[in-house]
Design an enzyme around this catalytic site. Sequence first.
Site, PDB file in Angstrom:
ATOM      1  N   PRO A 152      40.321  50.614  48.990  1.00  0.00           N
ATOM      2  CA  PRO A 152      39.805  49.486  48.808  1.00  0.00           C
ATOM      3  C   PRO A 152      39.254  49.546  47.335  1.00  0.00           C
ATOM      4  O   PRO A 152      38.890  50.559  47.047  1.00  0.00           O
ATOM      5  CB  PRO A 152      39.026  48.902  49.979  1.00  0.00           C
ATOM      6  CG  PRO A 152      38.210  50.361  50.186  1.00  0.00           C
ATOM      7  CD  PRO A 152      39.525  51.408  49.959  1.00  0.00           C
ATOM      8  N   TRP A 153      38.839  48.318  47.032  1.00  0.00           N
ATOM      9  CA  TRP A 153      37.983  48.345  45.635  1.00  0.00           C
ATOM     10  C   TRP A 153      36.430  48.548  45.661  1.00  0.00           C
ATOM     11  O   TRP A 153      35.820  48.776  44.781  1.00  0.00           O
ATOM     12  CB  TRP A 153      38.343  46.900  44.820  1.00  0.00           C
ATOM     13  CG  TRP A 153      38.270  45.708  45.595  1.00  0.00           C
ATOM     14  CD1 TRP A 153      39.308  44.976  46.192  1.00  0.00           C
ATOM     15  CD2 TRP A 153      36.866  44.923  46.137  1.00  0.00           C
ATOM     16  NE1 TRP A 153      38.748  43.753  46.851  1.00  0.00           N
ATOM     17  CE2 TRP A 153      37.406  43.976  46.595  1.00  0.00           C
ATOM     18  CE3 TRP A 153      35.647  45.183  45.852  1.00  0.00           C
ATOM     19  CZ2 TRP A 153      36.310  42.954  47.384  1.00  0.00           C
ATOM     20  CZ3 TRP A 153      34.635  44.219  46.264  1.00  0.00           C
ATOM     21  CH2 TRP A 153      34.996  43.212  47.248  1.00  0.00           C
ATOM     22  N   LYS A 177      46.768  55.874  46.875  1.00  0.00           N
ATOM     23  CA  LYS A 177      47.031  54.514  46.080  1.00  0.00           C
ATOM     24  C   LYS A 177      45.514  54.046  45.948  1.00  0.00           C
ATOM     25  O   LYS A 177      45.148  53.327  46.971  1.00  0.00           O
ATOM     26  CB  LYS A 177      47.912  53.549  46.617  1.00  0.00           C
ATOM     27  CG  LYS A 177      48.044  52.531  45.940  1.00  0.00           C
ATOM     28  CD  LYS A 177      48.570  51.307  46.484  1.00  0.00           C
ATOM     29  CE  LYS A 177      47.660  49.886  46.509  1.00  0.00           C
ATOM     30  NZ  LYS A 177      47.022  49.733  45.421  1.00  0.00           N
ATOM     31  N   PRO A 178      44.923  53.919  44.756  1.00  0.00           N
ATOM     32  CA  PRO A 178      43.705  53.296  44.664  1.00  0.00           C
ATOM     33  C   PRO A 178      43.767  51.832  44.806  1.00  0.00           C
ATOM     34  O   PRO A 178      45.063  51.563  44.360  1.00  0.00           O
ATOM     35  CB  PRO A 178      43.023  53.830  43.390  1.00  0.00           C
ATOM     36  CG  PRO A 178      44.141  54.003  42.465  1.00  0.00           C
ATOM     37  CD  PRO A 178      45.412  54.550  43.502  1.00  0.00           C
ATOM     38  N   GLU A 180      44.204  48.258  42.985  1.00  0.00           N
ATOM     39  CA  GLU A 180      44.544  47.852  41.565  1.00  0.00           C
ATOM     40  C   GLU A 180      43.340  47.284  40.768  1.00  0.00           C
ATOM     41  O   GLU A 180      43.516  47.460  39.726  1.00  0.00           O
ATOM     42  CB  GLU A 180      45.552  46.577  41.956  1.00  0.00           C
ATOM     43  CG  GLU A 180      45.275  45.718  42.559  1.00  0.00           C
ATOM     44  CD  GLU A 180      45.786  45.830  44.228  1.00  0.00           C
ATOM     45  OE1 GLU A 180      45.358  46.753  44.624  1.00  0.00           O
ATOM     46  OE2 GLU A 180      46.186  45.092  44.773  1.00  0.00           O
ATOM     47  N   GLU A 253      40.778  51.370  58.935  1.00  0.00           N
ATOM     48  CA  GLU A 253      39.715  51.340  58.666  1.00  0.00           C
ATOM     49  C   GLU A 253      39.368  49.529  58.092  1.00  0.00           C
ATOM     50  O   GLU A 253      39.708  49.471  56.840  1.00  0.00           O
ATOM     51  CB  GLU A 253      38.709  52.232  57.591  1.00  0.00           C
ATOM     52  CG  GLU A 253      38.840  53.483  58.257  1.00  0.00           C
ATOM     53  CD  GLU A 253      37.946  53.808  59.248  1.00  0.00           C
ATOM     54  OE1 GLU A 253      37.062  52.792  59.440  1.00  0.00           O
ATOM     55  OE2 GLU A 253      37.502  54.816  59.909  1.00  0.00           O
ATOM     56  N   CYS A 287      32.097  46.871  54.258  1.00  0.00           N
ATOM     57  CA  CYS A 287      32.317  46.609  55.336  1.00  0.00           C
ATOM     58  C   CYS A 287      31.160  46.518  56.779  1.00  0.00           C
ATOM     59  O   CYS A 287      31.423  45.937  57.856  1.00  0.00           O
ATOM     60  CB  CYS A 287      33.603  47.309  55.786  1.00  0.00           C
ATOM     61  SG  CYS A 287      33.261  48.993  55.661  1.00  0.00           S
ATOM     62  N   GLU A 384      34.746  37.374  57.816  1.00  0.00           N
ATOM     63  CA  GLU A 384      33.992  38.432  56.819  1.00  0.00           C
ATOM     64  C   GLU A 384      34.162  37.530  55.510  1.00  0.00           C
ATOM     65  O   GLU A 384      34.862  37.249  55.053  1.00  0.00           O
ATOM     66  CB  GLU A 384      34.697  39.554  56.806  1.00  0.00           C
ATOM     67  CG  GLU A 384      33.992  40.547  55.809  1.00  0.00           C
ATOM     68  CD  GLU A 384      35.152  41.894  55.789  1.00  0.00           C
ATOM     69  OE1 GLU A 384      36.266  41.799  55.701  1.00  0.00           O
ATOM     70  OE2 GLU A 384      34.516  43.018  55.834  1.00  0.00           O
TER      71      GLU A 384
HETATM   72  P1  NAD Z   1      42.934  44.550  50.760  1.00  0.00           P
HETATM   73  O1  NAD Z   1      43.162  44.784  52.289  1.00  0.00           O
HETATM   74  O2  NAD Z   1      43.079  43.591  49.833  1.00  0.00           O
HETATM   75  O3  NAD Z   1      43.388  45.963  49.995  1.00  0.00           O
HETATM   76  C1  NAD Z   1      43.282  47.415  50.489  1.00  0.00           C
HETATM   77  C2  NAD Z   1      44.279  48.220  49.769  1.00  0.00           C
HETATM   78  O4  NAD Z   1      45.653  47.759  50.464  1.00  0.00           O
HETATM   79  C3  NAD Z   1      44.555  47.906  48.256  1.00  0.00           C
HETATM   80  O5  NAD Z   1      44.697  49.220  47.645  1.00  0.00           O
HETATM   81  C4  NAD Z   1      45.964  47.211  48.311  1.00  0.00           C
HETATM   82  O6  NAD Z   1      46.637  47.251  47.226  1.00  0.00           O
HETATM   83  C5  NAD Z   1      46.531  47.654  49.552  1.00  0.00           C
HETATM   84  N1  NAD Z   1      47.584  46.749  50.096  1.00  0.00           N
HETATM   85  C6  NAD Z   1      47.620  45.470  50.086  1.00  0.00           C
HETATM   86  N2  NAD Z   1      48.623  45.063  50.759  1.00  0.00           N
HETATM   87  C7  NAD Z   1      49.292  46.043  51.026  1.00  0.00           C
HETATM   88  C8  NAD Z   1      50.729  46.097  51.791  1.00  0.00           C
HETATM   89  N3  NAD Z   1      51.428  45.112  52.448  1.00  0.00           N
HETATM   90  N4  NAD Z   1      50.977  47.342  52.238  1.00  0.00           N
HETATM   91  C9  NAD Z   1      50.347  48.557  51.805  1.00  0.00           C
HETATM   92  N5  NAD Z   1      49.169  48.416  51.000  1.00  0.00           N
HETATM   93  C10 NAD Z   1      48.785  47.116  50.802  1.00  0.00           C
HETATM   94  O7  NAD Z   1      41.309  45.100  50.943  1.00  0.00           O
HETATM   95  P2  NAD Z   1      40.309  45.125  49.562  1.00  0.00           P
HETATM   96  O8  NAD Z   1      40.043  43.566  49.263  1.00  0.00           O
HETATM   97  O9  NAD Z   1      40.701  46.226  48.637  1.00  0.00           O
HETATM   98  O10 NAD Z   1      39.104  45.616  50.205  1.00  0.00           O
HETATM   99  C11 NAD Z   1      38.220  44.891  51.103  1.00  0.00           C
HETATM  100  C12 NAD Z   1      38.374  44.740  52.371  1.00  0.00           C
HETATM  101  O11 NAD Z   1      38.231  46.311  52.982  1.00  0.00           O
HETATM  102  C13 NAD Z   1      37.478  44.107  53.402  1.00  0.00           C
HETATM  103  O12 NAD Z   1      37.933  43.599  54.507  1.00  0.00           O
HETATM  104  C14 NAD Z   1      36.421  45.219  53.853  1.00  0.00           C
HETATM  105  O13 NAD Z   1      35.753  44.854  55.074  1.00  0.00           O
HETATM  106  C15 NAD Z   1      37.481  46.414  53.878  1.00  0.00           C
HETATM  107  N6  NAD Z   1      36.642  47.858  54.161  1.00  0.00           N
HETATM  108  C16 NAD Z   1      36.629  48.630  55.291  1.00  0.00           C
HETATM  109  C17 NAD Z   1      35.904  49.532  55.124  1.00  0.00           C
HETATM  110  C18 NAD Z   1      35.952  50.254  56.494  1.00  0.00           C
HETATM  111  O14 NAD Z   1      35.512  51.571  56.536  1.00  0.00           O
HETATM  112  N7  NAD Z   1      36.443  50.011  57.625  1.00  0.00           N
HETATM  113  C19 NAD Z   1      35.330  50.086  54.138  1.00  0.00           C
HETATM  114  C20 NAD Z   1      35.559  49.437  52.805  1.00  0.00           C
HETATM  115  C21 NAD Z   1      35.955  48.138  52.991  1.00  0.00           C
END
Ligand code: NAD
Length: 481
Positions: A152-153, A177-178, A180, A253, A287, A384
């Site tokens: 995630p970011w 994959k970091p 974007e 996660e 999170c 959230e």
């Molecule tokens: P996101 O779900 O938008 O993206 C996370 C990652 O998944 C990105 O790298 C994205 O490019 C990728 N992704 C998106 N669609 C995909 C698909 N169809 N197939 C494969 N990969 C895909 O999340 P975000 O906005 O980057 O991060 C915020 C979210 O992450 C919040 O909901 C937060 O609570 C959660 N988070 C959880 C934890 C934890 O440890 N549980 C820690 C940090 C963040």
Amino acid sequence: MSTTTTSYKALVGGAFVDSLGGETMDVVAPATGDVIASVPRCTADDVDRAVEAAAAAWETWSQKTPKDRSELLHRMADVMDEHAEELAQLESVNVGKPLMASRDEMPFSADNLRFFAGAARHLEGKSAGEYIEGYTSIIRREPLGIVAGICPWNYPLMMAVWKLGPALAAGNVSIIKPSEQTPLSLLRWVQLCVEKDVLPPGVVQVVTGDGVPVGSRLVEHPDVRLVSVTGDVATGKTIARNAADTVKRVHLELGGKAPMVVFDDADPVAVAEGIRLAGYWNSGQDCTAGSRVIAGPKIYDKLLEALVPQVESLKVGDPMESDEIEMGSVISPAQQERILGFLERASSATVLTGGGTGGRDRGWFVAPTVVADVKQTDEIVQDEVFGPVVTVQRFDDDAQAIQWANDVRYGLAASVWTRDVGRALEAVRKLQFGTVWVNDHLLPITSEMPHGGYKQSGYGKDMSAYSMEEYTQIKHAAFKL
Ligand code: NAD
């Protein structure tokens, strides 16, 4: 820190490469809106190329001993320590997060790598022996092969480290994959690891680009044996569904909606200080952020009296302006709009402080916000927000406090505030969350202890010896005597 645009490349097979299609994407500093870098916009073909490189590296990497793996992780941690300030600055500008926060994350991430350097040499299992008459059974704990981490970011470097540490310690090769939006600190760290001849080619690959097609191809690819994702609940569900086609192991996660249950015997000033940190660290884009305060009938008024000035004292601004900034921007205009949308829709709620953009003319900010008079069923309590917004509810009795705390689909983290040990133990037992803190919230995390969710916050663990189980598989061999 200069904000001139830098071009980064993906890491595949030990080389820094453009995407096969040659396309790039901009990376923006959210506290200013400036474009600061470009990275390859990779596609499914780039993922396939990374999987091939990983498979080639696996041939030699799988012959390495735990000691070799441990040494690699130690050296990667050393590189992080040697360049901690540079990496913290990059993380800060790319995420819009205060320097004091990103400076904290670097030694913690290096410590995590060192923990897994140790864990690589401590894989445990059942003892070999004669469990069947006439046979000797042995257990082997083996790596999976090629594993993927999707990040995630909000904590881009730390989340990648949480996935790389156990993956490499267990003997896998990894493709990361970091996000974007925030790929820079990870790209710079692996660049340094390659330049210093620390990272063997193909053992770690970094493929940049969008969730679809890069993340989705990693999930689909038949040779990738595990996908560990940190992200939104909706993303996790899509990934779990898509991973079923190749019966891939999935580690999720996901999001959270952490309650802070405050009993009447707690110290309101200490709790208000705790909320100032737990609700607004990284602009609440955490999170485990303490986003729902559930306070007792006698402490409620005193707590609000202490809380509002605490929250108003947060120093908000562009982290690059000063080391003193305590809260930066949110990640994007879309995230800003999303957070403000929650506040607009919570029409019966009372905004005690904050509630807007804070009047800044550049970047994407949301003022630290406290909201009262919300109902348990309100969207702002149930979903959230992932921003600097804390709701406060008043409960009637302990049973209602626990019921409200549990009454969300998430189950990542929670805290309980009380001086009564019995009450605290009872609450810890009843709260359906993967982490429960007592008289603190958010920062008491350590490499030795697991981090992971209950309910729709996901399954599997990051950090700790438990996460080694995600990245290994068990083989039974029986020898006829
Ligand atoms: P996101 O779900 O938008 O993206 C996370 C990652 O998944 C990105 O790298 C994205 O490019 C990728 N992704 C998106 N669609 C995909 C698909 N169809 N197939 C494969 N990969 C895909 O999340 P975000 O906005 O980057 O991060 C915020 C979210 O992450 C919040 O909901 C937060 O609570 C959660 N988070 C959880 C934890 C934890 O440890 N549980 C820690 C940090 C963040």
